[in-house]
Design a protein around this motif. Structure first.
Motif, mmCIF file in Angstrom:
data_model
loop_
_atom_site.group_PDB
_atom_site.id
_atom_site.type_symbol
_atom_site.label_atom_id
_atom_site.label_comp_id
_atom_site.label_asym_id
_atom_site.label_seq_id
_atom_site.Cartn_x
_atom_site.Cartn_y
_atom_site.Cartn_z
ATOM 1 N N LYS A 66 0.831 -1.215 0.000
ATOM 2 C CA LYS A 66 0.000 0.000 0.000
ATOM 3 C C LYS A 66 0.861 1.258 0.000
ATOM 4 O O LYS A 66 0.573 2.226 -0.696
ATOM 5 C CB LYS A 66 -0.916 0.012 1.224
ATOM 6 C CG LYS A 66 -2.079 -0.932 1.126
ATOM 7 C CD LYS A 66 -2.943 -0.846 2.365
ATOM 8 C CE LYS A 66 -4.063 -1.861 2.333
ATOM 9 N NZ LYS A 66 -4.870 -1.823 3.555
ATOM 10 N N GLY A 67 1.918 1.258 0.804
ATOM 11 C CA GLY A 67 2.818 2.402 0.840
ATOM 12 C C GLY A 67 3.512 2.624 -0.494
ATOM 13 O O GLY A 67 3.703 3.758 -0.931
ATOM 14 N N PHE A 68 3.891 1.534 -1.146
ATOM 15 C CA PHE A 68 4.527 1.635 -2.460
ATOM 16 C C PHE A 68 3.571 2.233 -3.477
ATOM 17 O O PHE A 68 3.936 3.133 -4.245
ATOM 18 C CB PHE A 68 5.003 0.254 -2.902
ATOM 19 C CG PHE A 68 5.670 0.237 -4.236
ATOM 20 C CD1 PHE A 68 6.951 0.724 -4.381
ATOM 21 C CD2 PHE A 68 5.012 -0.257 -5.347
ATOM 22 C CE1 PHE A 68 7.579 0.706 -5.608
ATOM 23 C CE2 PHE A 68 5.632 -0.291 -6.582
ATOM 24 C CZ PHE A 68 6.920 0.196 -6.710
ATOM 25 N N LYS A 69 2.333 1.765 -3.490
ATOM 26 C CA LYS A 69 1.344 2.301 -4.431
ATOM 27 C C LYS A 69 1.073 3.770 -4.156
ATOM 28 O O LYS A 69 0.938 4.572 -5.084
ATOM 29 C CB LYS A 69 0.048 1.498 -4.335
ATOM 30 C CG LYS A 69 0.139 0.132 -4.958
ATOM 31 C CD LYS A 69 -1.180 -0.601 -4.868
ATOM 32 C CE LYS A 69 -1.107 -1.988 -5.471
ATOM 33 N NZ LYS A 69 -2.390 -2.695 -5.366
ATOM 34 N N LYS A 70 0.988 4.147 -2.883
ATOM 35 C CA LYS A 70 0.749 5.548 -2.534
ATOM 36 C C LYS A 70 1.921 6.410 -2.980
ATOM 37 O O LYS A 70 1.739 7.515 -3.471
ATOM 38 C CB LYS A 70 0.534 5.687 -1.032
ATOM 39 C CG LYS A 70 0.202 7.091 -0.612
ATOM 40 C CD LYS A 70 -0.050 7.198 0.869
ATOM 41 C CE LYS A 70 -0.358 8.634 1.231
ATOM 42 N NZ LYS A 70 -0.463 8.810 2.673
ATOM 43 N N GLY A 71 3.129 5.885 -2.829
ATOM 44 C CA GLY A 71 4.311 6.616 -3.281
ATOM 45 C C GLY A 71 4.304 6.839 -4.777
ATOM 46 O O GLY A 71 4.712 7.898 -5.255
ATOM 47 N N LYS A 126 3.183 15.103 -8.552
ATOM 48 C CA LYS A 126 4.228 16.110 -8.537
ATOM 49 C C LYS A 126 4.853 16.339 -9.902
ATOM 50 O O LYS A 126 5.784 17.112 -10.021
ATOM 51 C CB LYS A 126 5.322 15.693 -7.548
ATOM 52 C CG LYS A 126 4.844 15.695 -6.116
ATOM 53 C CD LYS A 126 5.936 15.260 -5.173
ATOM 54 C CE LYS A 126 5.410 15.204 -3.758
ATOM 55 N NZ LYS A 126 6.432 14.727 -2.822
ATOM 56 N N LYS A 127 4.368 15.698 -10.939
ATOM 57 C CA LYS A 127 4.925 15.879 -12.277
ATOM 58 C C LYS A 127 4.655 17.304 -12.748
ATOM 59 O O LYS A 127 3.613 17.887 -12.445
ATOM 60 C CB LYS A 127 4.297 14.899 -13.271
ATOM 61 C CG LYS A 127 4.842 13.504 -13.144
ATOM 62 C CD LYS A 127 4.300 12.623 -14.232
ATOM 63 C CE LYS A 127 4.866 11.235 -14.121
ATOM 64 N NZ LYS A 127 4.304 10.344 -15.117
#
Length: 73
Positions: A34-39, A46-47
């Motif tokens: 979940k943390g990876f997907k949120k990252g 931020k693009k």
């Protein structure tokens, strides 16, 4: 490998590690995913918008002033 091989491996793993430890490992793995997907989603937010600001508008100089600056003396 057949399904019976996998069931035997699963039983051995449960006997060695216990259900509580396996549950904690599963929970930690789920939180990491979940943390990876949120990252990944945060990076997409931020693009840059794809358009750079025009320098002439930012510093107030005109094209003729710019040409004079680059002319050798």
């Amino acid at each position: 490998m057949s399904i019976w091989h996998w069931l035997i491996v699963l039983v051995i793993v449960v006997l060695v590690f216990g259900t509580k430890r396996l549950g904690n490992v599963g929970k930690d793995l789920g939180e990491a995913v979940k943390g990876f997907k949120k990252g990944l989603q945060d990076d997409d937010d931020k693009k840059p918008s794809g358009q750079l600001p025009d320098e002439r508008r930012d510093n107030g100089s005109t094209t003729s002033q710019r040409d004079d600056e680059h002319t050798p003396r």
